[in-house]
Scaffold this active site. Structure first.
Site, PDB file in Angstrom:
ATOM      1  N   LEU A  42       0.960  -1.109  -0.021  1.00 49.21           N
ATOM      2  CA  LEU A  42       0.094   0.055  -0.072  1.00 49.21           C
ATOM      3  C   LEU A  42       0.777   1.251  -0.021  1.00 49.21           C
ATOM      4  O   LEU A  42       1.815   1.330   0.855  1.00 49.21           O
ATOM      5  CB  LEU A  42      -0.994   0.017   1.241  1.00 49.21           C
ATOM      6  N   ASP A  43       0.538   2.216  -0.902  1.00 45.27           N
ATOM      7  CA  ASP A  43       1.286   3.649  -0.793  1.00 45.27           C
ATOM      8  C   ASP A  43       1.007   4.309   0.386  1.00 45.27           C
ATOM      9  O   ASP A  43       0.057   3.942   1.301  1.00 45.27           O
ATOM     10  CB  ASP A  43       0.983   4.307  -2.248  1.00 45.27           C
ATOM     11  N   ILE A  44       2.015   5.436   0.631  1.00 46.22           N
ATOM     12  CA  ILE A  44       1.855   6.041   1.940  1.00 46.22           C
ATOM     13  C   ILE A  44       0.509   6.567   2.265  1.00 46.22           C
ATOM     14  O   ILE A  44       0.164   6.914   3.477  1.00 46.22           O
ATOM     15  CB  ILE A  44       2.721   6.991   1.883  1.00 46.22           C
ATOM     16  N   SER A  84      -2.612   5.236   1.372  1.00 48.82           N
ATOM     17  CA  SER A  84      -3.658   4.376   1.697  1.00 48.82           C
ATOM     18  C   SER A  84      -3.417   3.573   2.987  1.00 48.82           C
ATOM     19  O   SER A  84      -2.583   3.815   3.932  1.00 48.82           O
ATOM     20  CB  SER A  84      -3.385   3.260   0.430  1.00 48.82           C
TER      21      SER A  84
END
Length: 325
Positions: free
Chosen positions: A100-102, A104
């Site tokens: 997951l990106d930062i 999300s």
């Protein structure tokens, strides 16, 4: 009775899920879990130091007191002392699943020990993932998020839920065609027909992002919430999709939240919160998830049990809520 550290360490093999909060990098989540495990493992009962035989003086003999009697004695090896050799556990390999990106949040799968191999098996199983994605109409930004640089502002009074659901139906129909294309099955075969009827048609190789199901959970202009089931996606792809939905509605939209509620067999309910990233909770999570990961290790996952129903636009008016797992 104190637990024996090596015995506890041998139980740390498998997969488990944590809940990644927004604004935290996935590497920070992984490193925090590893640090907590090492700290608690080193605080447990360790192997006792090895013993060696030394001849130690036991007293003096003779009138001048120079003769010394030496007796064999068992003494600990100082090289085994924790102050000399350092902590017993200095590294645990914690692997990560689909990241997951930062910005999300949601379900983030981790693996320890042979769980790292299961992560690879899980990747090759091409599981679907569920997301709750929130959007806001009336604005467009460079990075498709509400925090990005604004490049356009538009009206949205003409947009209704029915218009939104028609766009969602088009998206799902287009992706169904892509799903058939990337399934690499003979479309005239009985197998392809049966899988399509049962909703189990899946690409078994890496493909572009595919939306298997999408529906509107909430529509309160300018805000709206979508439920999306997809595979091979990135969070930025979902944000861009919100932007494109805004364009199709003759307006604009930005994404305000991306939350993953399921990754294959792992759901929010079995994910550990930040306060639970400790040794005992992780041991329990690995035990509870073992049954769910048996299909992954066999390479023949029960997709119907692991993935749940596929959402569709036609069910959007039935009610609001979280993604079903």
């Amino acid at each position: 009775m104190a637990q024996f550290a090596p015995g506890v360490f041998r139980t740390l093999h498998g997969l488990f899920a944590v809940y990644k909060p927004p604004g935290v990098h996935w590497k920070s989540v992984r490193d925090t879990v590893e640090t907590n495990l090492l700290k608690e493992l080193n605080a447990l009962k360790q192997r006792p130091p090895r013993q060696q035989i030394r001849f130690l003086p036991a007293g003096t003999e003779g009138s001048n007191g120079l003769e010394v009697t030496r007796v064999p004695s068992a003494v600990p090896v100082l090289a085994d002392h924790v102050l000399v050799k350092g902590p017993a556990f200095t590294h645990i390999r914690v692997g990560t699943g689909h990241r997951l990106d930062i910005q999300s949040s949601g379900v983030f799968v981790l693996g320890i020990g042979h769980g790292n191999k299961l992560l690879k098996d899980m990747y090759n199983s091409h599981f679907t993932r569920d997301y709750t994605v929130r959007g806001m109409l009336g604005k467009a930004t460079e990075d498709f998020t509400e925090l990005g640089k604004t490049i356009e502002k538009t009206t949205y009074d003409h947009i209704t839920r029915e218009k939104l659901e028609r766009i969602l139906a088009v998206i799902q129909g287009t992706n169904q065609k892509a799903l058939i294309t990337h399934s690499h099955l003979d479309l005239q075969s009985q197998e392809a027909y049966d899988l399509a009827v049962q909703g189990k048609l899946r690409p078994m190789v890496k493909s572009p992002p595919i939306i298997l199901g999408i529906r509107c959970l909430e529509f309160s202009p300018p805000e709206f919430t979508l439920e999306i089931q997809c595979m091979h996606e990135t969070q930025q792809y979902l944000r861009k999709m919100i932007h494109e939905i805004g364009l199709e509605l003759r307006s604009s939209a930005v994404c305000t939240q991306v939350r993953r509620s399921r990754d294959g067999p792992f759901t929010v309910d079995c994910s550990l919160l930040r306060t639970q990233w400790d040794l005992g909770s992780i041991q329990g999570a690995i035990r509870e998830c073992r049954a769910q990961t048996e299909g992954v290790s066999r390479g023949n996952p029960d997709r119907e049990a692991a993935e749940g129903p596929i959402p569709g636009p036609s069910r959007g008016a039935e009610g609001e809520g979280e993604l079903r797992a």
